[in-house]
Design an enzyme around this catalytic site. Structure first.
Site, PDB file in Angstrom:
ATOM      1  N   CYS A 113      40.778  38.372  30.667  1.00 34.08           N
ATOM      2  CA  CYS A 113      41.219  39.756  30.919  1.00 34.08           C
ATOM      3  C   CYS A 113      41.164  40.148  32.390  1.00 34.08           C
ATOM      4  O   CYS A 113      41.765  41.138  32.800  1.00 34.08           O
ATOM      5  CB  CYS A 113      40.373  40.720  30.105  1.00 34.08           C
ATOM      6  SG  CYS A 113      40.383  40.326  28.369  1.00 34.08           S
ATOM      7  N   HIS A 252      40.678  47.484  32.949  1.00 36.16           N
ATOM      8  CA  HIS A 252      41.083  46.617  31.833  1.00 36.16           C
ATOM      9  C   HIS A 252      40.958  47.424  30.537  1.00 36.16           C
ATOM     10  O   HIS A 252      40.002  48.146  30.333  1.00 36.16           O
ATOM     11  CB  HIS A 252      40.217  45.362  31.760  1.00 36.16           C
ATOM     12  CG  HIS A 252      40.501  44.577  30.526  1.00 36.16           C
ATOM     13  ND1 HIS A 252      41.795  44.227  30.177  1.00 36.16           N
ATOM     14  CD2 HIS A 252      39.701  44.116  29.533  1.00 36.16           C
ATOM     15  CE1 HIS A 252      41.757  43.575  29.033  1.00 36.16           C
ATOM     16  NE2 HIS A 252      40.503  43.506  28.612  1.00 36.16           N
ATOM     17  N   ASN A 282      44.431  45.472  23.478  1.00 34.24           N
ATOM     18  CA  ASN A 282      43.947  44.632  24.575  1.00 34.24           C
ATOM     19  C   ASN A 282      44.900  43.451  24.739  1.00 34.24           C
ATOM     20  O   ASN A 282      45.022  42.623  23.845  1.00 34.24           O
ATOM     21  CB  ASN A 282      42.521  44.157  24.224  1.00 34.24           C
ATOM     22  CG  ASN A 282      41.930  43.226  25.271  1.00 34.24           C
ATOM     23  OD1 ASN A 282      42.610  42.801  26.206  1.00 34.24           O
ATOM     24  ND2 ASN A 282      40.661  42.907  25.102  1.00 34.24           N
TER      25      ASN A 282
END
Ligand code: ACO
Length: 325
Positions: A113, A252, A282
């Protein structure tokens, strides 16, 4: 050292939308649980003929157009992904071939990520030293290809997408300060156990469902807020700025609770934090990349604004980048 800035952004999201209501029919979950625990309402899913490079190419074309740069003008292509088209060659080479960016050096980065932030900082080093002039950085993921659709603890979280940025020398502003960190002692918290040299694909690894994301979400949650706060404070201190100087944080997008806890500890009002988790979930490296692009598109980022990119992910790895737009 030359000043380096982002001169163009782009994104691509697959058309298919998977809502929380759809997931209610697939696993034992509810819209209420997913919304309150994560902030996610829906996510995009790539079609069967779309791989990471396809998403990246679309995002890259938009970013090149925004930067008014032809593919031949690129010296460097870095793709951040944990879902490459294949183990090798690099997805960056596949993107290069499709774009016709024949003058570019190409490689991938695996930083989950935090991949987009890692890739930006790596590209910045090459441009700042004068090695390369123009770099394309893309965060692209088809996480649906490594998601266990029978595991409710992970399948509600992830989605597919790509975001891109073109970096080049700028006369003023640009990247003010950067920071990267890693802690491999927490590698076991989030991984795809099989498919590499440790556990090559066999009937046994498939039967044991080892080609999917395995995550101890709770443990990551505990570290995530502290990591994001500490990382933000380090880049601000390096640049001689305060939290109140930041116009917009692009974090993020793992969990809205992590993001809001981070904002609270930094003393940042929620209107200075950009979110797209509700629409996309996500998307690993593509989350910060698409959020940056969308913030620009909707006019949330204006010339002269101070922007903070702040990300963490599997590894664990983390990174932040403070930019004067
Ligand atoms: N629907 C309904 N119930 C669920 C679901 C679901 N989809 N998933 C889990 N539950 C249940 C659990 O079984 C548990 O039930 P129990 O109490 O009866 O045992 C209960 O909900 C609570 O589970 P927790 O895991 O404690 O829930 P938590 O509040 O921690 O939320 C979450 C889980 C959303 C995963 C959170 O821990 C999180 O966001 N963690 C961080 C994830 C992250 O940041 N990952 C890194 C980036 S990803 C990357 O690098 C690729």
């Amino acid at each position: 050292m030359k000043k380096v800035g982002i001169i163009g952004v782009g994104e691509y999201l697959p058309k298919k939308i998977l809502t929380n209501a759809d997931l209610e029919k697939m696993v034992d979950t509810s819209d209420e649980w997913i919304t309150t625990r994560t902030g996610i309402k829906e996510r995009r899913i790539a079609s069967s003929h779309e791989a990471a490079s396809d998403l990246a190419i679309n995002a890259a074309k938009e970013a090149l157009k925004d930067a008014r740069l032809k593919p031949q003008g690129l010296d460097l292509i870095i793709i951040a992904t944990i879902t490459p088209d294949m183990q090798f060659p690099s997805t960056a080479c596949l993107v290069q071939a499709n774009l016709g960016a024949k003058n570019a050096v190409c490689f991938d980065i695996s930083a989950a990520c935090a991949g987009f932030v890692y890739a930006i900082i790596v590209a910045q080093q090459f441009i700042a030293r004068g090695t390369y002039k123009n770099a394309l950085v893309v965060g692209t993921e088809v996480l649906s290809s490594i998601t266990d659709w029978d595991d409710r603890s992970t399948c509600v979280l992830f989605g597919d997408g790509a975001g891109a940025a073109v970096l080049s020398e700028v006369k003023s502003g640009g990247i003010l300060s950067t920071y990267l960190g890693s802690d491999g002692s927490m590698a076991n918290l989030l991984m795809m156990p099989a498919g590499g040299s440790r556990n090559p694909a066999t009937h046994k690894t498939i039967d044991k469902r080892l080609h999917y994301i395995k995550m101890e979400g709770n443990e990551i949650f505990k570290s995530a807020v502290k990591i994001m706060v500490d990382t933000a404070q380090i880049v601000l201190k390096q640049a001689g700025l305060k939290c109140s100087d930041v116009d917009l944080v692009i974090p993020h997008q793992a969990n809205v609770r992590i993001i809001m806890a981070m904002a609270k500890r930094l003393g940042l009002p929620s209107d200075r934090v950009f979110l797209n988790i509700e629409k996309y979930g996500n998307m690993s490296s593509a989350s910060t990349a698409t959020a940056l692009c969308e913030a620009v598109k909707v006019g949330r980022i204006k010339k002269g604004d101070i922007i903070l990119l702040d990300a963490f992910g599997a590894g664990l790895v983390w990174g932040a980048c403070l930019i004067k737009w």
